[in-house]
Design an enzyme around this catalytic site. Structure first.
Site, PDB file in Angstrom:
ATOM      1  N   HIS A 188      51.361  62.411  13.037  1.00 28.50           N
ATOM      2  CA  HIS A 188      51.408  62.634  11.592  1.00 28.50           C
ATOM      3  C   HIS A 188      51.692  61.351  10.810  1.00 28.50           C
ATOM      4  O   HIS A 188      51.649  61.350   9.586  1.00 28.50           O
ATOM      5  CB  HIS A 188      52.434  63.722  11.240  1.00 28.50           C
ATOM      6  CG  HIS A 188      53.851  63.303  11.476  1.00 28.50           C
ATOM      7  ND1 HIS A 188      54.489  63.526  12.674  1.00 28.50           N
ATOM      8  CD2 HIS A 188      54.745  62.685  10.681  1.00 28.50           C
ATOM      9  CE1 HIS A 188      55.723  63.058  12.599  1.00 28.50           C
ATOM     10  NE2 HIS A 188      55.895  62.541  11.395  1.00 28.50           N
ATOM     11  N   SER A 226      36.102  59.334  15.405  1.00 29.65           N
ATOM     12  CA  SER A 226      36.579  58.826  16.691  1.00 29.65           C
ATOM     13  C   SER A 226      37.310  57.499  16.565  1.00 29.65           C
ATOM     14  O   SER A 226      37.732  56.925  17.555  1.00 29.65           O
ATOM     15  CB  SER A 226      35.401  58.664  17.654  1.00 29.65           C
ATOM     16  OG  SER A 226      34.471  57.741  17.129  1.00 29.65           O
TER      17      SER A 226
END
Length: 75
Positions: free
Chosen positions: A41, A60
């Site tokens: 996070h 990605s």
């Protein structure tokens, strides 16, 4: 942390505080001289203000470019 103990800041020299401007954002652990390991996070969501082009989801990873210069890596 649940059930942790207080400690002196000098006891854990590999801990880091990550600031955005002057605001504390996240913590991490220094894993070598160049890399900080942090929670998912705490990652950067880079994009353009208009939206539509970003690294917020389904990307990605790759280089982070600021003002035409490489400035980091997104994941």
């Amino acid at each position: 942390v649940v059930g942790g103990d207080e400690c002196n800041i000098n006891e854990h020299r590999s801990l880091v505080a990550i600031f955005v401007s002057t605001e504390f954002d996240c913590g991490g652990d220094l894993i070598n001289v160049e890399w900080v390991l942090t929670a998912a996070h705490c990652t950067l969501c880079a994009g353009i203000p208009e939206g539509g082009l970003d690294t917020c989801g389904g990307d990605s990873g790759g280089p982070l470019i600021c003002d035409g210069k490489p400035d980091g890596i997104t994941s």
